[in-house]
Scaffold this motif. Sequence first.
Motif, PDB file in Angstrom:
ATOM      1  N   GLU A   1       0.776  -1.241   0.000  1.00 37.49           N
ATOM      2  CA  GLU A   1       0.000   0.000   0.000  1.00 37.49           C
ATOM      3  C   GLU A   1       0.806   1.288   0.000  1.00 37.49           C
ATOM      4  O   GLU A   1       0.218   2.369   0.016  1.00 37.49           O
ATOM      5  N   HIS A   2       2.129   1.215  -0.028  1.00 32.66           N
ATOM      6  CA  HIS A   2       2.904   2.455  -0.126  1.00 32.66           C
ATOM      7  C   HIS A   2       2.421   3.221  -1.355  1.00 32.66           C
ATOM      8  O   HIS A   2       2.082   2.631  -2.375  1.00 32.66           O
ATOM      9  N   ILE A   3       2.392   4.520  -1.255  1.00 31.56           N
ATOM     10  CA  ILE A   3       1.845   5.340  -2.337  1.00 31.56           C
ATOM     11  C   ILE A   3       2.580   5.112  -3.661  1.00 31.56           C
ATOM     12  O   ILE A   3       2.010   5.315  -4.732  1.00 31.56           O
ATOM     13  N   SER A   4       3.797   4.634  -3.607  1.00 28.76           N
ATOM     14  CA  SER A   4       4.526   4.349  -4.849  1.00 28.76           C
ATOM     15  C   SER A   4       3.890   3.207  -5.626  1.00 28.76           C
ATOM     16  O   SER A   4       4.244   2.964  -6.776  1.00 28.76           O
ATOM     17  N   ARG A   5       2.892   2.531  -5.038  1.00 20.79           N
ATOM     18  CA  ARG A   5       2.187   1.459  -5.741  1.00 20.79           C
ATOM     19  C   ARG A   5       1.487   1.984  -6.983  1.00 20.79           C
ATOM     20  O   ARG A   5       1.161   1.237  -7.891  1.00 20.79           O
ATOM     21  N   LEU A   6       1.274   3.296  -7.035  1.00 19.93           N
ATOM     22  CA  LEU A   6       0.584   3.881  -8.179  1.00 19.93           C
ATOM     23  C   LEU A   6       1.374   3.732  -9.470  1.00 19.93           C
ATOM     24  O   LEU A   6       0.837   3.988 -10.540  1.00 19.93           O
ATOM     25  N   ASP A   7       2.633   3.298  -9.365  1.00 17.76           N
ATOM     26  CA  ASP A   7       3.383   3.046 -10.597  1.00 17.76           C
ATOM     27  C   ASP A   7       2.872   1.806 -11.320  1.00 17.76           C
ATOM     28  O   ASP A   7       3.209   1.551 -12.462  1.00 17.76           O
ATOM     29  N   GLY A   8       2.044   1.015 -10.641  1.00 15.22           N
ATOM     30  CA  GLY A   8       1.409  -0.138 -11.254  1.00 15.22           C
ATOM     31  C   GLY A   8       2.285  -1.353 -11.442  1.00 15.22           C
ATOM     32  O   GLY A   8       1.875  -2.319 -12.077  1.00 15.22           O
TER      33      GLY A   8
ATOM     34  N   HIS B   1       4.200  15.830  -3.668  1.00 13.33           N
ATOM     35  CA  HIS B   1       5.010  14.815  -4.325  1.00 13.33           C
ATOM     36  C   HIS B   1       4.222  13.945  -5.286  1.00 13.33           C
ATOM     37  O   HIS B   1       4.790  13.043  -5.899  1.00 13.33           O
ATOM     38  N   ASN B   2       2.929  14.168  -5.408  1.00 15.96           N
ATOM     39  CA  ASN B   2       2.078  13.288  -6.193  1.00 15.96           C
ATOM     40  C   ASN B   2       1.296  14.076  -7.231  1.00 15.96           C
ATOM     41  O   ASN B   2       0.928  15.231  -7.007  1.00 15.96           O
ATOM     42  N   PRO B   3       1.033  13.462  -8.379  1.00 17.66           N
ATOM     43  CA  PRO B   3       0.338  14.171  -9.455  1.00 17.66           C
ATOM     44  C   PRO B   3      -1.111  14.485  -9.105  1.00 17.66           C
ATOM     45  O   PRO B   3      -1.707  13.829  -8.243  1.00 17.66           O
ATOM     46  N   PRO B   4      -1.692  15.460  -9.795  1.00 11.86           N
ATOM     47  CA  PRO B   4      -3.111  15.766  -9.577  1.00 11.86           C
ATOM     48  C   PRO B   4      -3.956  14.505  -9.779  1.00 11.86           C
ATOM     49  O   PRO B   4      -3.670  13.672 -10.626  1.00 11.86           O
TER      50      PRO B   4
END
Length: 159
Positions: A89-96, A141-144
């Motif tokens: 669940e670390h926010i870097s998971r958004l890299d897919g 640090h994160n995109p819109p």
Amino acid sequence: MAKARAWAGRRPELGDEPVVREAYRAGVAWLDSSAPDGLATDPRPPVLGMADGNRANYLWDEHDRRVRLIDWEDSGRNDRAFELGELCEHISRLDGALDARRLLALVDLTPAEAGRVRDFRLLIALGWFLQLGPGGPAAPHNPPGTLAVQAERVLRLLG
């Protein structure tokens, strides 16, 4: 838990998106329940953990065909269920690039530990959500759109 409860108690500015407001209400209700309280104690032996699931800390070594771990500044004695939840669940998971369901299927978890991993995943996802609102510490640090994506994640984990 204390950190997430403190962030929720500050009533962070989250904007006007309905999904964000719904995730906040549902997440706060979960934090206010007794459900997360069981995470404070771990019945299993501790592990050496990084306590930082940032994907950039996991490097694939093609030569040796293994993952190398870097950035041990927050490491120490930890709970295996927390470490798995943090990685998923670390926010870097958004890299897919990580399939959490597939990863967890490869780990031998008892039903009780699987429940702890699920609850840690929710706690960590909620913690990120609470930091992503306008003016929050993770927002720059994160995109819109990241806040709405994280709100949907929290709602999905809540079931």
